[in-house]
Design a protein around this motif. Structure first.
Motif, short mmCIF file in Angstrom:
data_model
loop_
_atom_site.label_atom_id
_atom_site.label_comp_id
_atom_site.label_asym_id
_atom_site.label_seq_id
_atom_site.Cartn_x
_atom_site.Cartn_y
_atom_site.Cartn_z
N ASN A 356 0.90 -1.06 0.03
CA ASN A 356 -0.07 -0.11 -0.08
C ASN A 356 0.90 1.35 -0.08
O ASN A 356 1.44 1.86 0.91
CB ASN A 356 -0.85 0.03 1.33
CG ASN A 356 -2.16 1.10 1.31
OD1 ASN A 356 -1.60 2.07 0.71
ND2 ASN A 356 -2.98 0.75 1.52
N ARG A 359 -0.35 4.56 2.18
CA ARG A 359 -0.12 4.17 3.35
C ARG A 359 1.26 4.19 3.91
O ARG A 359 1.51 4.86 5.11
CB ARG A 359 -1.04 2.90 3.95
CG ARG A 359 -0.88 2.77 5.28
CD ARG A 359 -1.29 1.27 5.89
NE ARG A 359 -0.34 0.17 5.14
CZ ARG A 359 -0.83 -0.94 4.94
NH1 ARG A 359 -1.99 -1.49 5.03
NH2 ARG A 359 0.19 -1.55 4.36
N ASP A 360 1.96 3.61 3.50
CA ASP A 360 3.21 3.16 3.80
C ASP A 360 4.56 4.24 3.42
O ASP A 360 5.35 4.51 4.13
CB ASP A 360 3.89 1.91 3.30
CG ASP A 360 2.96 0.78 3.86
OD1 ASP A 360 2.17 0.96 4.77
OD2 ASP A 360 3.06 -0.36 3.22
#
Length: 376
Positions: A356, A359-360
């Motif tokens: 992701n 997100r990361d």
């Protein structure tokens, strides 16, 4: 764009294999984690490797793996995967042998191979002397005028760079930072030499900039750790497996000098990776919105193998340690995480991202993309 190689190109013959590219981070002795990951991927045998991009210790892993492939290619009948595993083991066991020397003897090698700060005894003393410019304005041009670099002889004894230049696959890309511009320089093919690997691992507070073709270079981590764009533009496979050994996020606030320096290094050496992740994410969203022609832009499928909290538990000091216990522990950890990743995500290769990116790696400053009417 280059064509996808035969799935068994450079590998033992057998059933068709999905083709991946590898992006290998640098991080001193923590690169032994990457050794473990590569060992399992090679032993498992279900994937073919088209390209490898590496920085610093990641560059060393890349050329060691490719050296094994080159040796097998020259011998024709040798199993390239087993030859690559043996070459990686030879390289890292050589690191361990350096650790078996007396502490005074191994100190320069440990500091060169790893990071600054946090290493005890003679190694710490040597490190402090070599980095005294932090307080006394001394540079390596003063403290190390003869540019003593113990890694050169070791590299040249381990890697046949002429053989690498003849190797058809996998493609190897080593990244260093051009001092004059701060931009990433990619070395591959005949330009991939011991100097290129030394440049990729050249910490400027310890060693003079490495001169190649009239230009000067520092550690590749400043511009790409690792650089992903060579794999996007020079390889056909969409799948890129990032072997990450430097954490993006740490919740605990660093408060002592060693912790602060370690976190500064992590932030600095992750900056290029985050920038490339932002670009990959943007292109993927434009493709999904129908705003880019998929015939001209690659929809990258990103994957990641990292050590998570277990790797983060290793202190910053261990990045400069060459002890057998540490190196083998990191190798074992890499092997374990690679097996888990293959078990969970092998069937996703060629199908979907398993990371992701938003997100990361990204923040809230994503540029909005509107879908083109009629786009699928």
């Amino acid at each position: 764009m280059t064509s996808v190689p035969s799935p068994s190109a450079g590998l033992a013959t057998g059933l068709p294999r999905p083709v991946i590219n590898l992006a290998l981070q640098g991080g001193g002795s923590h690169g032994a984690f990457t050794w473990g990951v590569l060992d399992v991927l090679l032993q498992d045998g279900r994937v073919a490797i088209e390209g490898i991009s590496g920085t610093s210790a990641g560059a060393m892993n890349a050329v060691a793996l490719a050296h094994g492939f080159a040796q097998a290619h020259d011998k024709r009948k040798a199993d390239p995967r087993e030859a690559a595993r043996a070459a990686l083991a030879s390289f890292w066991e050589g690191i361990v042998q350096m650790g078996a020397l007396s502490e005074a003897q191994r100190a320069p090698f440990e500091v060169l191979f790893g990071q600054i700060g946090g290493v005890a005894s003679a190694t710490q003393t040597w490190s402090n002397a070599m980095t005294s410019f932090w307080t006394s304005a001394m540079s390596p041009y003063q403290s190390n005028p003869f540019d003593i670099n113990p890694l050169r002889q070791f590299l040249e004894s381990q890697i046949d760079f002429e053989g690498l230049a003849r190797l058809p696959a996998p493609k190897v890309f080593v990244v260093a930072t051009r001092v004059s511009t701060g931009k990433a320089e990619v070395f591959s093919g005949k330009r991939l030499t011991a100097d290129a690997v030394l440049a990729s691992a050249c910490l400027p507070m310890l060693f003079k900039a490495v001169e190649i073709e009239g230009d000067h270079f520092w550690d590749g981590g400043y511009s790409g750790n690792p650089a992903i764009h060579p794999l996007i533009y020079n390889c056909a496979s969409r799948d890129i497996v990032l072997v990450q050994i430097n954490p993006i996020k740490r919740d605990a606030l660093p408060t002592d000098s060693a912790q602060i320096m370690n976190r500064i290094n992590e932030v600095t050496f992750n900056a290029g990776l985050i920038a490339e992740m932002r670009a990959i994410d943007f292109v993927k969203r434009l493709l999904a919105a129908g705003k880019l022609d998929p015939a001209h832009y690659k929809d990258v499928l990103l994957h990641r193998i990292d050590g998570g909290e277990e790797l983060e538990a290793f202190s910053a000091a261990t990045k400069a340690s060459t002890s057998a216990k540490l190196i083998h522990s990191l190798r074992d950890l890499g092997q374990a995480h690679a097996r888990v990743w293959l078990g969970r995500h092998f069937n996703s290769i060629g199908v979907t991202c398993t990371v992701n990116i938003e997100r990361d790696y990204l923040d809230d400053m994503r540029v909005p993309v509107t879908r083109t009417p009629g786009a699928a």
